[in-house]
Design an enzyme around this catalytic site. Structure first.
Site, short mmCIF file in Angstrom:
data_model
loop_
_atom_site.label_atom_id
_atom_site.label_comp_id
_atom_site.label_asym_id
_atom_site.label_seq_id
_atom_site.Cartn_x
_atom_site.Cartn_y
_atom_site.Cartn_z
N LYS A 1 -12.14 -4.99 -14.82
CA LYS A 1 -10.99 -5.03 -13.91
C LYS A 1 -11.27 -5.94 -12.71
O LYS A 1 -12.04 -5.58 -11.82
CB LYS A 1 -10.67 -3.61 -13.43
N SER B 1 -2.38 -7.75 -5.86
CA SER B 1 -2.65 -9.06 -6.46
C SER B 1 -1.69 -9.35 -7.62
O SER B 1 -1.07 -10.40 -7.67
CB SER B 1 -4.09 -9.10 -7.00
N CYS C 1 -16.41 -12.52 -12.80
CA CYS C 1 -17.03 -11.80 -11.71
C CYS C 1 -18.04 -12.72 -11.03
O CYS C 1 -19.08 -13.03 -11.60
CB CYS C 1 -17.72 -10.55 -12.26
N CYS D 1 -14.04 -4.77 -10.17
CA CYS D 1 -15.13 -5.68 -9.86
C CYS D 1 -16.50 -5.02 -9.99
O CYS D 1 -17.17 -4.71 -8.99
CB CYS D 1 -14.99 -6.30 -8.48
P1 FAD Z 1 -4.22 -4.13 -6.34
O1 FAD Z 1 -4.37 -5.52 -5.89
O2 FAD Z 1 -5.22 -3.13 -5.85
O3 FAD Z 1 -2.76 -3.66 -5.95
C1 FAD Z 1 -2.22 -2.40 -6.23
C2 FAD Z 1 -1.01 -2.19 -5.33
O4 FAD Z 1 -0.26 -1.07 -5.80
C3 FAD Z 1 -1.40 -1.90 -3.89
O5 FAD Z 1 -0.76 -2.79 -3.02
C4 FAD Z 1 -0.94 -0.47 -3.68
O6 FAD Z 1 -0.49 -0.20 -2.37
C5 FAD Z 1 0.20 -0.35 -4.69
N1 FAD Z 1 0.48 1.03 -5.10
C6 FAD Z 1 -0.40 2.01 -5.41
N2 FAD Z 1 0.25 3.15 -5.69
C7 FAD Z 1 1.58 2.87 -5.58
C8 FAD Z 1 2.76 3.66 -5.75
N3 FAD Z 1 2.71 4.95 -6.09
N4 FAD Z 1 3.95 3.06 -5.58
C9 FAD Z 1 4.02 1.74 -5.23
N5 FAD Z 1 2.94 0.96 -5.04
C10 FAD Z 1 1.73 1.54 -5.22
N6 FAD Z 1 -11.88 -9.50 -8.21
C11 FAD Z 1 -12.25 -10.76 -8.56
O7 FAD Z 1 -11.60 -11.38 -9.39
N7 FAD Z 1 -13.36 -11.37 -8.01
C12 FAD Z 1 -14.10 -10.73 -7.09
O8 FAD Z 1 -15.08 -11.28 -6.60
C13 FAD Z 1 -13.74 -9.40 -6.68
N8 FAD Z 1 -14.48 -8.72 -5.77
C14 FAD Z 1 -14.05 -7.49 -5.34
C15 FAD Z 1 -14.77 -6.85 -4.34
C16 FAD Z 1 -14.35 -5.63 -3.83
C17 FAD Z 1 -15.16 -4.95 -2.76
C18 FAD Z 1 -13.15 -5.04 -4.32
C19 FAD Z 1 -12.65 -3.75 -3.75
C20 FAD Z 1 -12.44 -5.67 -5.35
C21 FAD Z 1 -12.88 -6.89 -5.86
N9 FAD Z 1 -12.19 -7.56 -6.88
C22 FAD Z 1 -12.59 -8.82 -7.28
C23 FAD Z 1 -11.13 -6.84 -7.65
C24 FAD Z 1 -9.69 -7.22 -7.31
O9 FAD Z 1 -9.45 -7.07 -5.93
C25 FAD Z 1 -8.77 -6.32 -8.11
O10 FAD Z 1 -9.15 -6.29 -9.46
C26 FAD Z 1 -7.31 -6.79 -8.02
O11 FAD Z 1 -6.87 -6.72 -6.68
C27 FAD Z 1 -6.42 -5.95 -8.93
O12 FAD Z 1 -5.07 -6.25 -8.75
P2 FAD Z 1 -3.95 -5.15 -9.03
O13 FAD Z 1 -2.65 -5.80 -8.75
O14 FAD Z 1 -4.19 -4.51 -10.35
O15 FAD Z 1 -4.25 -4.01 -7.93
#
Ligand code: FAD
Ligand code: UQ1
Length: 415
Positions: free
Chosen positions: A303, A13, A338, A160
């Site tokens: 988060k 994201s 949330c 979440c």
């Molecule tokens: P992510 O989107 O998880 O992305 C991390 C990326 O890093 C992934 O693509 C992964 O492959 C990559 N990565 C990991 N390790 C490495 C590495 N070593 N090298 C290169 N790349 C790597 N949020 C809301 O706002 N509202 C909601 O209603 C909500 N409901 C949720 C329900 C569920 C069941 C879940 C699981 C999550 C929910 N969320 C919600 C939370 C939301 O999805 C996350 O907070 C958000 O996606 C975080 O974004 P991010 O970029 O930090 O991590």
């Protein structure tokens, strides 16, 4: 060694949205991301409840990442911020002028003995947090004939924090529809001592719990699952730390989570393993050309994807400032949101800042269960995510909030 002006680690994201903001840099911007697929995780709550298809949560990574940027389809395995390099799984090194770390949070299913075995072998055990096991939740609900339906919340920070209970409300409603609710104990076993971290929404959720006849057991931490005997063992957190066993007929487990192992071993993190950033600027505390974004950071907010959206705009602006040799502005107030789904047509839309003050977008009380909030979560947010946020154009609802509140918004006071 290849060299880029901006390197983004993680194409989830945050990584994808921020790379899109830097897409005018063209091939001077690279995203390191090993996965073929990009998941819209927030919709998994509805997938688990049988209200949306899993396919709606998946797009090919190559179709989501900005076309103009370079996609390095590998895992980052080591960080050397003193020399501005990231090492890839191939052994090759990538050099950067500026780095964004957006690697998300790691799911530690294997820290609970028996949990992975149960998820793999017992059709009545599911978990909305994983692309593999979210597809088990609805079939398990359909097959459920009564008994104990147990929902867990682990003893670690998670993404979440509302999701472990949202699926419970949806299951409770489904069990009423299928006529099994009278033969069912709906049980929420949480490691925490409260139902939700913000008082206003906790009070509203407590009313839902009372109305639905749900049993909440606080300070109950899942430590073991045995699918052969259909038991889940919980440790009572507190003085005696003793263990209690529950028989389950349906189990929805939320795994413990932590910072990605690769980060834990890097110089970029604080003692708890999170990327150590300034909570108002998102700039790294030690390395000024490094910024952190989202679930992998030390930012002391809940988060969520909504928090990531708010952080993206601030990160982009502040990184441009640093590129010009200026000091980044301390503007992030911890905004997070949330959407607490309470049935297949209602939702309590929690929005708040670092201090747990509600920061609501709509000009009416969002602690009430509302159809509008549900429709926003189920139909509008996915469109905003794929069409707007992934293009780098969504910085969260702050502007909308100001408009809807006709400027009568409190000014954030940041230290
Ligand atoms: P992510 O989107 O998880 O992305 C991390 C990326 O890093 C992934 O693509 C992964 O492959 C990559 N990565 C990991 N390790 C490495 C590495 N070593 N090298 C290169 N790349 C790597 N949020 C809301 O706002 N509202 C909601 O209603 C909500 N409901 C949720 C329900 C569920 C069941 C879940 C699981 C999550 C929910 N969320 C919600 C939370 C939301 O999805 C996350 O907070 C958000 O996606 C975080 O974004 P991010 O970029 O930090 O991590
Ligand atoms: C949000 O901005 C966002 O980011 C895309 C989410 O992620 C899925 C959300 O769930 C929510 C609730 C928001 C906040 C947006 C509004 C309009 C309140």
């Amino acid at each position: 060694t290849s060299k880029y002006k901006v390197v983004v680690v993680g194409g989830g994201s945050g990584g994808c949205a921020v790379a899109a903001k830097f897409s005018s840099l063209g091939r001077q911007c690279a995203v390191i991301e090993p996965n073929d697929m990009h998941y819209y995780q927030p919709i998994w709550t509805l997938v688990g409840a049988g209200l949306k298809g899993f396919q709606s949560s998946v797009h090919r990574m190559g179709d989501v990442l900005p076309q103009s940027c370079e996609w390095i389809k590998e895992k980052a395995v080591q960080f050397d911020p003193a020399h501005n390099t990231v090492e890839l799984s191939s052994g090759e090194k990538v050099q950067y002028d500026y780095l964004v770390v957006a690697m998300g949070i790691q799911l530690d299913y294997d820290k609970i003995p028996g949990l992975v075995e149960a998820l793999e072998n017992d059709p009545s055990v599911a978990s909305n947090y994983h692309q593999r096991w979210v597809n088990k939740t609805f079939p398990a609900m359909q097959a459920f004939k009564g008994g104990n339906a147990i929902f867990t919340f682990p003893n670690t920070p998670i993404k979440c924090a509302g999701a472990p209970q949202k699926i419970m409300y949806l299951a409770d409603e489904y069990f009423r529809m299928t006529g099994v609710r009278e033969k069912t104990n709906v049980i929420y076993n949480t490691s925490l001592g409260v139902i939700f971290g913000v008082k206003k929404y906790a009070a509203a959720l407590q009313k839902v719990i009372d109305k639905r006849g749900i049993t909440v057991n606080y300070k109950h931490n899942l430590v073991e699952v045995n699918y052969k005997t259909k038991t889940a063992v919980f440790q009572l957190l507190g003085e005696d730390n003793k263990f209690v066993s529950f028989e389950y007929n349906f189990l929805h487990a939320t795994p413990p989570m932590s910072s990605p192992d690769v980060l834990k071993q890097s110089p970029l993190v604080n003692d708890a393993g999170w990327v150590d950033v300034n909570k108002h600027t998102l700039q790294h505390m030690t390395y000024p050309n490094v910024f952190g974004l989202g679930d992998c950071t030390s930012l002391p907010t809940s988060k969520t994807g909504a928090a990531v959206a708010a952080q993206c705009g601030i990160l982009h602006k502040n990184m441009l400032e640093v590129m010009k040799g200026r000091v980044p502005e301390p503007v992030y107030d911890g905004y997070t949101s949330c959407p607490l789904i309470t049935s297949k047509s209602t939702c309590i839309l929690a929005e708040f800042d670092y201090d747990g003050n509600p920061l609501e977008t709509l000009p009416f009380n969002q602690a009430k269960e509302r159809h509008l909030a549900y429709n926003m979560k189920a139909y509008i947010m996915p469109e905003i995510y794929w069409r707007v946020m992934m293009k780098g154009w969504w910085n969260g609802p702050a502007l909308l909030r100001k408009i809807l509140h006709l400027g009568f918004d409190r000014k954030p006071k940041l230290k």
